[in-house]
Design a protein around this motif. Sequence first.
Motif, PDB file in Angstrom:
ATOM      1  N   ALA A   1      -7.167 -14.734  -5.220  1.00  0.00           N
ATOM      2  CA  ALA A   1      -6.554 -14.010  -4.112  1.00  0.00           C
ATOM      3  C   ALA A   1      -7.575 -13.325  -3.211  1.00  0.00           C
ATOM      4  N   GLY A   2      -8.857 -13.587  -3.450  1.00  0.00           N
ATOM      5  CA  GLY A   2      -9.880 -13.037  -2.582  1.00  0.00           C
ATOM      6  C   GLY A   2     -10.196 -11.578  -2.813  1.00  0.00           C
ATOM      7  N   LEU A   3      -9.750 -11.029  -3.934  1.00  0.00           N
ATOM      8  CA  LEU A   3      -9.983  -9.608  -4.210  1.00  0.00           C
ATOM      9  C   LEU A   3     -11.246  -9.361  -5.015  1.00  0.00           C
ATOM     10  N   ALA A   4     -11.706 -10.353  -5.754  1.00  0.00           N
ATOM     11  CA  ALA A   4     -12.740 -10.110  -6.750  1.00  0.00           C
ATOM     12  C   ALA A   4     -13.643 -11.322  -6.913  1.00  0.00           C
ATOM     13  N   GLU A   5     -14.749 -11.073  -7.603  1.00  0.00           N
ATOM     14  CA  GLU A   5     -15.572 -12.163  -8.118  1.00  0.00           C
ATOM     15  C   GLU A   5     -15.667 -11.995  -9.625  1.00  0.00           C
ATOM     16  N   MET A   6     -15.991 -13.059 -10.343  1.00  0.00           N
ATOM     17  CA  MET A   6     -16.089 -12.996 -11.787  1.00  0.00           C
ATOM     18  C   MET A   6     -17.523 -12.660 -12.190  1.00  0.00           C
TER      19      MET A   6
ATOM     20  N   ILE B   1     -15.398 -10.692 -16.360  1.00  0.00           N
ATOM     21  CA  ILE B   1     -14.533  -9.597 -15.925  1.00  0.00           C
ATOM     22  C   ILE B   1     -14.537  -9.589 -14.411  1.00  0.00           C
ATOM     23  N   ALA B   2     -13.365  -9.426 -13.806  1.00  0.00           N
ATOM     24  CA  ALA B   2     -13.277  -9.383 -12.352  1.00  0.00           C
ATOM     25  C   ALA B   2     -13.915  -8.105 -11.815  1.00  0.00           C
ATOM     26  N   LEU B   3     -14.745  -8.265 -10.787  1.00  0.00           N
ATOM     27  CA  LEU B   3     -15.366  -7.142 -10.099  1.00  0.00           C
ATOM     28  C   LEU B   3     -14.877  -7.117  -8.661  1.00  0.00           C
ATOM     29  N   THR B   4     -14.531  -5.940  -8.173  1.00  0.00           N
ATOM     30  CA  THR B   4     -14.120  -5.799  -6.779  1.00  0.00           C
ATOM     31  C   THR B   4     -15.120  -4.919  -6.036  1.00  0.00           C
ATOM     32  N   PRO B   5     -15.256  -5.119  -4.724  1.00  0.00           N
ATOM     33  CA  PRO B   5     -16.153  -4.253  -3.949  1.00  0.00           C
ATOM     34  C   PRO B   5     -15.719  -2.792  -3.991  1.00  0.00           C
TER      35      PRO B   5
ATOM     36  N   ARG C   1       0.830  -1.210   0.000  1.00  0.00           N
ATOM     37  CA  ARG C   1       0.000   0.000   0.000  1.00  0.00           C
ATOM     38  C   ARG C   1       0.863   1.258   0.000  1.00  0.00           C
ATOM     39  N   GLU C   2       1.990   1.200   0.706  1.00  0.00           N
ATOM     40  CA  GLU C   2       2.909   2.332   0.669  1.00  0.00           C
ATOM     41  C   GLU C   2       3.509   2.510  -0.722  1.00  0.00           C
ATOM     42  N   ALA C   3       3.535   1.412  -1.499  1.00  0.00           N
ATOM     43  CA  ALA C   3       4.008   1.462  -2.885  1.00  0.00           C
ATOM     44  C   ALA C   3       2.875   1.771  -3.855  1.00  0.00           C
ATOM     45  N   SER C   4       1.779   2.326  -3.326  1.00  0.00           N
ATOM     46  CA  SER C   4       0.643   2.835  -4.110  1.00  0.00           C
ATOM     47  C   SER C   4      -0.303   1.767  -4.621  1.00  0.00           C
ATOM     48  N   ALA C   5      -0.216   0.535  -4.110  1.00  0.00           N
ATOM     49  CA  ALA C   5      -1.202  -0.477  -4.480  1.00  0.00           C
ATOM     50  C   ALA C   5      -2.538  -0.122  -3.839  1.00  0.00           C
ATOM     51  N   ASP C   6      -3.609  -0.151  -4.619  1.00  0.00           N
ATOM     52  CA  ASP C   6      -4.945   0.046  -4.076  1.00  0.00           C
ATOM     53  C   ASP C   6      -5.530  -1.261  -3.560  1.00  0.00           C
ATOM     54  N   LEU C   7      -5.113  -2.362  -4.147  1.00  0.00           N
ATOM     55  CA  LEU C   7      -5.613  -3.685  -3.778  1.00  0.00           C
ATOM     56  C   LEU C   7      -4.430  -4.633  -3.638  1.00  0.00           C
ATOM     57  N   VAL C   8      -4.461  -5.488  -2.628  1.00  0.00           N
ATOM     58  CA  VAL C   8      -3.428  -6.511  -2.478  1.00  0.00           C
ATOM     59  C   VAL C   8      -4.060  -7.718  -1.803  1.00  0.00           C
TER      60      VAL C   8
ATOM     61  N   VAL D   1       0.914 -13.200  -4.747  1.00  0.00           N
ATOM     62  CA  VAL D   1       0.431 -11.882  -4.313  1.00  0.00           C
ATOM     63  C   VAL D   1      -0.138 -11.178  -5.539  1.00  0.00           C
ATOM     64  N   VAL D   2      -1.391 -10.777  -5.473  1.00  0.00           N
ATOM     65  CA  VAL D   2      -2.014 -10.045  -6.580  1.00  0.00           C
ATOM     66  C   VAL D   2      -2.104  -8.573  -6.190  1.00  0.00           C
ATOM     67  N   ILE D   3      -1.542  -7.734  -7.040  1.00  0.00           N
ATOM     68  CA  ILE D   3      -1.488  -6.291  -6.832  1.00  0.00           C
ATOM     69  C   ILE D   3      -2.456  -5.624  -7.800  1.00  0.00           C
ATOM     70  N   GLY D   4      -3.272  -4.706  -7.297  1.00  0.00           N
ATOM     71  CA  GLY D   4      -4.197  -3.983  -8.158  1.00  0.00           C
ATOM     72  C   GLY D   4      -4.113  -2.485  -7.949  1.00  0.00           C
ATOM     73  N   ARG D   5      -4.278  -1.743  -9.049  1.00  0.00           N
ATOM     74  CA  ARG D   5      -4.426  -0.291  -8.953  1.00  0.00           C
ATOM     75  C   ARG D   5      -5.655   0.120  -9.753  1.00  0.00           C
ATOM     76  N   ARG D   6      -6.380   1.086  -9.214  1.00  0.00           N
ATOM     77  CA  ARG D   6      -7.664   1.446  -9.790  1.00  0.00           C
ATOM     78  C   ARG D   6      -7.525   2.252 -11.077  1.00  0.00           C
ATOM     79  N   ILE D   7      -8.529   2.132 -11.919  1.00  0.00           N
ATOM     80  CA  ILE D   7      -8.707   3.026 -13.056  1.00  0.00           C
ATOM     81  C   ILE D   7      -9.516   4.203 -12.526  1.00  0.00           C
ATOM     82  N   THR D   8      -8.922   5.371 -12.490  1.00  0.00           N
ATOM     83  CA  THR D   8      -9.593   6.504 -11.869  1.00  0.00           C
ATOM     84  C   THR D   8     -10.848   6.902 -12.656  1.00  0.00           C
ATOM     85  N   ARG D   9     -11.816   7.437 -11.929  1.00  0.00           N
ATOM     86  CA  ARG D   9     -13.088   7.824 -12.545  1.00  0.00           C
ATOM     87  C   ARG D   9     -12.879   8.836 -13.672  1.00  0.00           C
ATOM     88  N   GLY D  10     -12.015   9.820 -13.441  1.00  0.00           N
ATOM     89  CA  GLY D  10     -11.812  10.861 -14.444  1.00  0.00           C
ATOM     90  C   GLY D  10     -11.193  10.372 -15.730  1.00  0.00           C
TER      91      GLY D  10
END
Length: 203
Positions: A139-144, A149-153, A13-20, A48-57
């Motif tokens: 990795a418990g981050l998403a459901e299909m 397509i993976a969806l996360t909360p 998270r300190e390395a800017s991961a939004d999801l791990v 380890v699965v690392i995710g970063r968000r696609i920003t709304r803008g």
Amino acid sequence: MPDLTDQMKQFAREASADLVGVASADRFEDLPAEENPLSVFPEMTAAVVIGRRITRGTLRGLEEGTNQGLYDQFGYSWLDTQFVAMSTFEVVEWLEDQGWEAVPLFAFPPGIGAQGIPVREGAPAPNVYPDMDKMAVCAGLAEMSWVRIALTPEFGHRQRFQMILTDAPLEADPLLEADLCGMCMRCAEICPLGALDPSLRGG
């Protein structure tokens, strides 16, 4: 003192991961060899699965029809090849600094298929490309979702994933128990190309 898994997640998270999230190696045992992380690193104990968000803008240029490059760079190519890659690589370095092996894997499209020949009998042909959406589920981050397509909360379908294979004794996260898709079939109704067939629901 936090255990190794908690320390790793905090660093990510300190390395800017939004999801791990962490998947144990046994969750991949039934995957075909050509998409199985164990084909890349047979001694791995966890991924380890690392995710970063696609920003709304990032989507506004597409919605207005005025700037496709905005999404192409910040929501796709730069996000994968630079932003998520840097978070992933920093966690790889951190794991190696703790004395463990760590193998980063990039999110190639899983449909690319083999690009070589097996180097020995019984080995899959290179290159092995795990499906990152499936890995996020493991990795418990998403459901299909219904459209695979993976969806996360946290971000719905708006994120990019990469992963790290390691022999570090990390604790796996539980699989996500949610109903994020809901099977409402709204995606099929509004698809501008009519590419989705609602009659295949549940298929």
